[in-house]
Design an enzyme around this catalytic site. Sequence first.
Site, mmCIF file in Angstrom:
data_model
loop_
_atom_site.group_PDB
_atom_site.id
_atom_site.type_symbol
_atom_site.label_atom_id
_atom_site.label_comp_id
_atom_site.label_asym_id
_atom_site.label_seq_id
_atom_site.Cartn_x
_atom_site.Cartn_y
_atom_site.Cartn_z
ATOM 1 N N GLY A 202 -2.323 -6.308 -4.825
ATOM 2 C CA GLY A 202 -1.725 -7.581 -5.202
ATOM 3 C C GLY A 202 -0.326 -7.660 -4.631
ATOM 4 O O GLY A 202 0.481 -6.760 -4.823
ATOM 5 N N HIS A 203 -0.098 -8.700 -3.865
ATOM 6 C CA HIS A 203 1.243 -8.906 -3.301
ATOM 7 C C HIS A 203 1.791 -10.174 -3.912
ATOM 8 O O HIS A 203 1.098 -11.183 -3.912
ATOM 9 C CB HIS A 203 1.166 -9.233 -1.802
ATOM 10 C CG HIS A 203 0.625 -8.170 -0.937
ATOM 11 N ND1 HIS A 203 0.960 -6.852 -1.046
ATOM 12 C CD2 HIS A 203 -0.203 -8.257 0.129
ATOM 13 C CE1 HIS A 203 0.347 -6.176 -0.094
ATOM 14 N NE2 HIS A 203 -0.370 -6.993 0.624
ATOM 15 N N LYS B 22 5.293 -4.657 0.238
ATOM 16 C CA LYS B 22 4.825 -4.838 1.628
ATOM 17 C C LYS B 22 4.587 -6.312 1.949
ATOM 18 O O LYS B 22 4.898 -6.782 3.035
ATOM 19 C CB LYS B 22 3.493 -4.099 1.855
ATOM 20 C CG LYS B 22 3.575 -2.606 1.675
ATOM 21 C CD LYS B 22 2.192 -1.987 1.728
ATOM 22 C CE LYS B 22 1.345 -2.250 0.527
ATOM 23 N NZ LYS B 22 1.727 -1.602 -0.710
ATOM 24 N N GLN C 232 -2.033 -0.795 -1.085
ATOM 25 C CA GLN C 232 -1.809 0.434 -1.855
ATOM 26 C C GLN C 232 -0.701 1.276 -1.197
ATOM 27 O O GLN C 232 0.072 0.754 -0.426
ATOM 28 C CB GLN C 232 -3.099 1.248 -2.015
ATOM 29 C CG GLN C 232 -4.115 0.636 -2.981
ATOM 30 C CD GLN C 232 -4.902 -0.508 -2.384
ATOM 31 O OE1 GLN C 232 -5.365 -0.442 -1.269
ATOM 32 N NE2 GLN C 232 -5.064 -1.567 -3.141
ATOM 33 N N ASP D 97 2.587 -1.197 -4.443
ATOM 34 C CA ASP D 97 3.535 -2.169 -5.025
ATOM 35 C C ASP D 97 4.956 -2.020 -4.493
ATOM 36 O O ASP D 97 5.926 -2.315 -5.201
ATOM 37 C CB ASP D 97 3.580 -2.039 -6.568
ATOM 38 C CG ASP D 97 2.208 -2.105 -7.189
ATOM 39 O OD1 ASP D 97 1.418 -2.939 -6.742
ATOM 40 O OD2 ASP D 97 1.926 -1.304 -8.097
HETATM 41 P P1 IMP Z 1 -8.765 1.565 -7.742
HETATM 42 O O1 IMP Z 1 -8.193 1.367 -6.390
HETATM 43 O O2 IMP Z 1 -9.018 0.266 -8.486
HETATM 44 O O3 IMP Z 1 -9.989 2.446 -7.715
HETATM 45 O O4 IMP Z 1 -7.690 2.337 -8.642
HETATM 46 C C1 IMP Z 1 -7.337 3.693 -8.375
HETATM 47 C C2 IMP Z 1 -5.857 3.936 -8.623
HETATM 48 O O5 IMP Z 1 -5.104 3.254 -7.639
HETATM 49 C C3 IMP Z 1 -5.355 3.414 -9.976
HETATM 50 O O6 IMP Z 1 -4.336 4.279 -10.419
HETATM 51 C C4 IMP Z 1 -4.757 2.069 -9.621
HETATM 52 O O7 IMP Z 1 -3.773 1.666 -10.544
HETATM 53 C C5 IMP Z 1 -4.171 2.367 -8.271
HETATM 54 N N1 IMP Z 1 -4.058 1.165 -7.412
HETATM 55 C C6 IMP Z 1 -5.025 0.575 -6.696
HETATM 56 N N2 IMP Z 1 -4.543 -0.481 -6.022
HETATM 57 C C7 IMP Z 1 -3.233 -0.535 -6.287
HETATM 58 C C8 IMP Z 1 -2.171 -1.398 -5.845
HETATM 59 O O8 IMP Z 1 -2.348 -2.323 -5.048
HETATM 60 N N3 IMP Z 1 -0.942 -1.119 -6.343
HETATM 61 C C9 IMP Z 1 -0.709 -0.086 -7.210
HETATM 62 N N4 IMP Z 1 -1.660 0.741 -7.641
HETATM 63 C C10 IMP Z 1 -2.912 0.515 -7.186
#
Ligand code: IMP
Length: 432
Positions: free
Chosen positions: A42-43, A18, A225, A15
């Site tokens: 999510g962007h 990017k 991420q 977040d």
């Molecule tokens: P997962 O990727 O859904 O398995 O989540 C694993 C961890 O990564 C959790 O703490 C999510 O909140 C975090 N996470 C995954 N994708 C994002 C993102 O795009 N932005 C912020 N945190 C993320």
Amino acid sequence: MQMAVVAVLGAQWGDEGKGHIVDILAARATTVVRYGGGNNAGHTVVNRHGTFKLHMIPAGIFEPATLNIVGNGTVIDPKDFIAELDGLMQRGIDVSNVRISDRAHVVMPYHVLQDRLDEQLRGDAKIGTTGRGIGPAYADKMSRIGIRMADLTNPNMLRQRLSAVLSIKNRLFTTYYASEPFDLEALYSEYLAYGQRLAAHITDVYPAIQRAISGHEAVLLEGAQGILLDIDHGTYPFVTSSLPGIAGACQGAGIAPNAIDHVMGVFKAYATRVGSGPFPSEVDGVTADALRQMGKPWAEVGTTTGRLRRVGWFDAVAARYAVNLNGIDLLTITKLDVLDELAEIAICVGYRLHGAIIDHPPTQPEDYALVEPIYETMPGWLTPTPDARSWQDLPAAAQAYVQRLAELCEAKVAIISVGPGHEQIIEMIPVL
Ligand code: IMP
């Protein structure tokens, strides 16, 4: 246009903004490749067409001449992908320039279910995943029981693979999870239909990427991420299941490391985190309210899950770790304007653990949770910055703050963003 290959990485916990940066730089690139993650990302992109929430489609989509590739390193939920394509088309955006690597893996409904059931089973130790099936999809890829996008366009292959996978998965669901089995025919027809709908986009992307590289074109590698969520180098197990860093960029786009000219780390001017896990510089109370900017379009609320983000001060120890592990040579500092109303700003410049100073994150989250941040403070500027377009437009205290971040990270600042708008940037070094 400068011909270069630039990787744009999230350098904190995701977040960082990017999408905003890729959206701006994409106008100068022939090709944008999203290299990892799935619709957990999510962007929010704000540009001349309006405000868009993108999850899978590269932020270069708004540039009709730019090829937008979703690389082999991603995991794709085709149903959501189609919804994202349709949403863009309904708003008049041309999506014919989207290519999906036929090697990318498919997020299946059993992955989503498994993700949610695993989180329930973890109880208090839950990761706080986005519930999009990302971990189980990557686990199946590594276990060599994944379904790939290429399979969706080949009826025989899809039936064969799905039947083999379900013989394993259904045993797991009916015994371990005590839940219902998945029906082969129903899944087959549904996913074949998705394959037909996406057929024009699914392709072997190797030639297009190689052509761009050997033709010395301007190429952007778009991260998802952040590095502190990396499966190896992040705060395991509170991480995602992909490789958000530069190694993931090479692997997930299919690009050699020495083809990359710049590694740009995108950092917020402070820090945020969604989900569980250590966050030494986390703050609460009025400072958190100020950083969260509730009610504003850029409030710290997750684009994908709608969860409130945890907020904190810039963590220079974690930042240096991200810079060192990824060879970050350029920095983008986003959301500087969020600090405009703070009289004093802190930076975490060191960690103390069990009385000793450490210079990088400890391995175990239990230790990381005990880290005491060492802060230095700087005066705020108490002046609005959203209209700044050049370095000279920034108040001296804001310049000093940005300079201090660059010094602590030992990298050069290329871009500073001062708001969500396309034009709200200060470009210090033109990278493309
Ligand atoms: P997962 O990727 O859904 O398995 O989540 C694993 C961890 O990564 C959790 O703490 C999510 O909140 C975090 N996470 C995954 N994708 C994002 C993102 O795009 N932005 C912020 N945190 C993320």
